[in-house]
Design an enzyme around this catalytic site. Structure first.
Site, PDB file in Angstrom:
ATOM      1  N   CYS A   1      -4.259   0.698  -2.460  1.00 31.44           N
ATOM      2  CA  CYS A   1      -4.083  -0.568  -1.746  1.00 31.44           C
ATOM      3  C   CYS A   1      -2.990  -1.422  -2.391  1.00 31.44           C
ATOM      4  O   CYS A   1      -2.736  -1.322  -3.603  1.00 31.44           O
ATOM      5  CB  CYS A   1      -5.375  -1.384  -1.790  1.00 31.44           C
ATOM      6  SG  CYS A   1      -6.726  -0.698  -0.827  1.00 31.44           S
TER       7      CYS A   1
ATOM      8  N   CYS B   1     -10.272  -5.401   0.567  1.00 33.99           N
ATOM      9  CA  CYS B   1     -11.432  -4.504   0.516  1.00 33.99           C
ATOM     10  C   CYS B   1     -12.245  -4.759  -0.756  1.00 33.99           C
ATOM     11  O   CYS B   1     -11.781  -5.410  -1.697  1.00 33.99           O
ATOM     12  CB  CYS B   1     -10.972  -3.041   0.578  1.00 33.99           C
ATOM     13  SG  CYS B   1     -10.237  -2.435  -0.944  1.00 33.99           S
TER      14      CYS B   1
ATOM     15  N   ASN C   1       0.829  -1.210   0.000  1.00 31.21           N
ATOM     16  CA  ASN C   1       0.000   0.000   0.000  1.00 31.21           C
ATOM     17  C   ASN C   1       0.858   1.252   0.000  1.00 31.21           C
ATOM     18  O   ASN C   1       1.894   1.322   0.660  1.00 31.21           O
ATOM     19  CB  ASN C   1      -1.063   0.010   1.100  1.00 31.21           C
ATOM     20  CG  ASN C   1      -0.553  -0.311   2.485  1.00 31.21           C
ATOM     21  OD1 ASN C   1       0.438  -0.990   2.651  1.00 31.21           O
ATOM     22  ND2 ASN C   1      -1.240   0.205   3.485  1.00 31.21           N
TER      23      ASN C   1
ATOM     24  N   GLU D   1      -2.948  -4.612  -3.160  1.00 27.84           N
ATOM     25  CA  GLU D   1      -3.400  -5.536  -4.204  1.00 27.84           C
ATOM     26  C   GLU D   1      -3.453  -4.841  -5.561  1.00 27.84           C
ATOM     27  O   GLU D   1      -3.063  -5.394  -6.584  1.00 27.84           O
ATOM     28  CB  GLU D   1      -4.812  -6.069  -3.888  1.00 27.84           C
ATOM     29  CG  GLU D   1      -4.935  -6.831  -2.593  1.00 27.84           C
ATOM     30  CD  GLU D   1      -5.279  -5.936  -1.400  1.00 27.84           C
ATOM     31  OE1 GLU D   1      -4.726  -4.827  -1.291  1.00 27.84           O
ATOM     32  OE2 GLU D   1      -6.099  -6.363  -0.575  1.00 27.84           O
TER      33      GLU D   1
HETATM   34  N1  THU Z   1      -5.416  -1.519   2.355  1.00 26.58           N
HETATM   35  C1  THU Z   1      -4.846  -2.368   1.461  1.00 26.58           C
HETATM   36  O1  THU Z   1      -3.696  -2.184   1.045  1.00 26.58           O
HETATM   37  N2  THU Z   1      -5.573  -3.407   1.021  1.00 26.58           N
HETATM   38  C2  THU Z   1      -6.853  -3.673   1.400  1.00 26.58           C
HETATM   39  O2  THU Z   1      -7.464  -4.608   0.888  1.00 26.58           O
HETATM   40  C3  THU Z   1      -7.484  -2.889   2.452  1.00 26.58           C
HETATM   41  C4  THU Z   1      -6.742  -1.682   2.897  1.00 26.58           C
HETATM   42  C5  THU Z   1      -4.631  -0.362   2.815  1.00 26.58           C
HETATM   43  C6  THU Z   1      -5.147   0.963   2.327  1.00 26.58           C
HETATM   44  C7  THU Z   1      -4.619   1.897   3.387  1.00 26.58           C
HETATM   45  O3  THU Z   1      -3.287   2.270   3.043  1.00 26.58           O
HETATM   46  C8  THU Z   1      -4.566   1.057   4.641  1.00 26.58           C
HETATM   47  O4  THU Z   1      -4.635  -0.286   4.224  1.00 26.58           O
HETATM   48  C9  THU Z   1      -5.691   1.335   5.625  1.00 26.58           C
HETATM   49  O5  THU Z   1      -6.925   1.231   5.018  1.00 26.58           O
END
Ligand code: THU
Length: 178
Positions: free
Chosen positions: A90, A128, A79, A92
């Site tokens: 994110c 998410c 992220n 992914e």
């Molecule tokens: N985040 C991800 O990298 N992947 C997800 O599937 C959910 C959330 C990150 C986004 C943000 O930088 C942090 O987690 C908090 O939401």
């Protein structure tokens, strides 16, 4: 006919035209790393390394993703946050967009995703909704199921055989085809 008979008949009619669908999903839980297959563990380890390099100064929630292409290449992402919060992305999607940009002709076989957090107690976290939608797009593009490995830095691991199990009734891009 009595009024109560009418009510009874109308109930039957409504039940007759309604269809209730029950969706089920399946995943396998492994107690820890030692139960995982060699290739899944290797991919999860790449995701863990990626998570350590995440840029998450605001949430402090570090996520890593590693995906394996059909040609064996592993593409990682983590992220990337921003002071203007919605500008971040994110893990992914960082990984999958990088694969789409660099290796557009190769299907994605699997993706491992993990986070470093105290609160998750070593339990895997789930991607998410927006990332599920994007992963689904690339599963369709790859024309084969994408295996999803969800883990933490330790503890139990979930393995899901297809994005369809993570995002049932997904928006289908075929609707946009003229
Ligand atoms: N985040 C991800 O990298 N992947 C997800 O599937 C959910 C959330 C990150 C986004 C943000 O930088 C942090 O987690 C908090 O939401």
């Amino acid at each position: 006919m009595h009024i109560s008979d009418l009510a009874f008949l109308s109930t039957i009619f409504v039940l007759d035209i309604m269809k209730k669908h029950i969706l089920t999903t399946t995943f396998t839980e492994f107690a820890d790393d030692s139960e995982l297959s060699g290739s899944d563990l290797e991919l999860l380890k790449s995701a863990r390394t990626a998570a350590k390099n995440a840029y998450a100064p605001y949430s402090k929630f570090h996520v890593g993703a590693a995906l394996k292409l059909e040609n064996g290449i592993v593409v990682i992402g983590n992220n990337q946050e921003n002071a203007a919060y919605p500008s971040g992305l994110c893990a992914e999607r960082v990984a999958i967009f990088s694969a789409g940009a660099n290796y557009p002709d190769f299907a994605i076989d699997a993706i491992a995703i993990c986070c470093i957090t105290e609160s998750a107690n070593g339990k895997p976290f789930s991607p998410c909704g927006a990332c599920r939608q994007v992963l689904g797009e690339y599963e369709n593009r790859s024309k084969k199921p994408m295996r999803i490995i969800l883990g933490g830095m330790r503890g139990s691991i979930y393995v899901i055989n297809s994005l369809k199990d993570l995002l049932p009734l997904a928006f289908d891009g075929d609707l946009l085809k003229k």
